[in-house]
Design an enzyme around this catalytic site. Structure first.
Site, PDB file in Angstrom:
ATOM      1  N   ASP A 238      -7.181   4.183  -3.756  1.00  0.00           N
ATOM      2  CA  ASP A 238      -5.931   3.725  -4.353  1.00  0.00           C
ATOM      3  C   ASP A 238      -6.275   2.308  -5.109  1.00  0.00           C
ATOM      4  O   ASP A 238      -7.225   2.228  -5.949  1.00  0.00           O
ATOM      5  CB  ASP A 238      -5.049   3.312  -3.081  1.00  0.00           C
ATOM      6  CG  ASP A 238      -3.468   3.499  -3.692  1.00  0.00           C
ATOM      7  OD1 ASP A 238      -3.168   2.650  -4.809  1.00  0.00           O
ATOM      8  OD2 ASP A 238      -2.793   3.860  -2.825  1.00  0.00           O
TER       9      ASP A 238
ATOM     10  N   GLU B   8       2.864  -2.515  -3.947  1.00  0.00           N
ATOM     11  CA  GLU B   8       1.997  -2.260  -5.003  1.00  0.00           C
ATOM     12  C   GLU B   8       1.598  -3.389  -6.038  1.00  0.00           C
ATOM     13  O   GLU B   8       2.564  -4.188  -5.998  1.00  0.00           O
ATOM     14  CB  GLU B   8       2.151  -0.842  -5.945  1.00  0.00           C
ATOM     15  CG  GLU B   8       1.463   0.520  -5.200  1.00  0.00           C
ATOM     16  CD  GLU B   8       0.102   0.634  -5.567  1.00  0.00           C
ATOM     17  OE1 GLU B   8      -0.642  -0.775  -5.904  1.00  0.00           O
ATOM     18  OE2 GLU B   8      -0.535   1.610  -5.173  1.00  0.00           O
TER      19      GLU B   8
ATOM     20  N   ASN C  37      -5.348   5.911 -10.622  1.00  0.00           N
ATOM     21  CA  ASN C  37      -5.519   4.505  -9.815  1.00  0.00           C
ATOM     22  C   ASN C  37      -6.503   3.887  -9.981  1.00  0.00           C
ATOM     23  O   ASN C  37      -7.359   4.320 -10.661  1.00  0.00           O
ATOM     24  CB  ASN C  37      -5.224   5.008  -8.158  1.00  0.00           C
ATOM     25  CG  ASN C  37      -4.035   4.512  -7.348  1.00  0.00           C
ATOM     26  OD1 ASN C  37      -3.673   3.207  -7.595  1.00  0.00           O
ATOM     27  ND2 ASN C  37      -3.358   5.392  -6.528  1.00  0.00           N
TER      28      ASN C  37
END
Length: 297
Positions: free
Chosen positions: A204, A18, A149
């Site tokens: 996302d 991430e 997100n």
């Protein structure tokens, strides 16, 4: 744009890769592995890689103007000295760490570090957005989202974007850079949550390019989308993996797009079909990104 245009930037699978972040002064890419509890750095030109283990799950990182990284951990905000490896707590989490952790974040142009949370039971909209400003934390809003997100800002700093992955929705808010105030949300893009054949994934992590287009990784959809400021889909990039998590612009001209991905809790069948799951991909794009602001201590 077909999947064959992608290259492997880092061929080591992350559990939950991430928050890729390009550091132009170092010509290096940073990112986190949330479930692996580590921060990583890659110098693409040399292939040199380094990682730092964290005391709890790191979800988002930001460059510090004074050096090192600010890291949003489950336990709160900490500073990572990337030379010595020392970790210095800055502010403890104000949420229940048994059910909640940070999940996504970035700095605004005034040097504030914004980080949203995810409510792990996912049975109610109990996530929040926090803002770290010169060592002090405030709650920007609480509730209305389950998994925060896709945080990003427009080039003129007048719009804040963020997503609720669980709701399959991306929102936009009027944003005042001088005060750090974010207005009420409105729908920027709503995706279908129907997970039958043709499911396109859920939003996302994200980034905004130099033309103001919003790029979004579609988790479980195996694709990236480039959206116009009015929400219209401008282009789609198919990836050789199912679960991209976030993207960042890098390289000397900021036209290399780096994409993190996840392999955690994926079926064996999926991992065999998509062996690059969890790896870092890169591809060239026509429109450059922007340099990410640093956190001002």
């Amino acid at each position: 744009m077909p999947a064959t245009t992608c290259q492997i930037a880092f061929n080591q699978s992350m559990l939950i890769g991430e928050c890729p972040l390009w550091q132009p002064d170092q010509a290096a890419l940073y990112w986190v592995d949330i479930a692996g509890k580590a921060v990583h750095r890659l110098h693409p030109a040399s292939g040199m890689h380094r990682s730092w283990q964290m005391p709890s799950e790191p979800a988002a990182i930001a460059h510090c103007a004074s050096g090192g990284l600010m890291v949003a951990l489950r336990s709160g905000f900490s500073h990572l000295d990337t030379n010595s490896g020392s970790i210095r707590p800055i502010a403890s989490a104000t949420y229940d760490t048994a059910t909640t952790r940070f999940n996504d974040g970035r700095c605004d142009a005034a040097g504030r570090f914004w980080a949203g949370t995810m409510y792990e039971p996912r049975d109610k909209k109990n996530a929040a957005m926090y803002c770290l400003e010169r060592g002090n934390v405030r709650t920007a809003w609480h509730g209305g989202i389950t998994v925060s997100n896709g945080l990003a800002f427009s080039p003129d700093n007048r719009i804040m974007y963020h997503a609720d992955t669980t709701a399959h929705a991306i929102y936009r808010r009027d944003f005042d850079l001088a005060t750090g105030h974010a207005g009420q949300p409105s729908i920027f893009k709503q995706f279908s949550s129907n997970r039958t054949e043709g499911y396109g994934g859920r939003p996302d992590g994200a980034a905004v390019d130099s033309e103001g287009a919003y790029w979004c990784a579609m988790f479980d959809g195996g694709r990236l989308l480039r959206l116009a400021p009015d929400g219209m889909i401008l282009s789609e990039i198919t990836l050789p993996l199912r679960c991209p998590t976030m993207l960042a612009f890098g390289g000397d001209d900021l036209r290399t797009l780096y994409v993190t991905s996840a392999s955690n809790n994926r079926s064996q069948e999926e991992l065999e079909q998509f062996p690059l799951s969890g790896c870092i991909l890169c591809l060239r794009v026509d429109v450059a990104g922007r340099i990410e602001p640093a956190y001002m201590e």
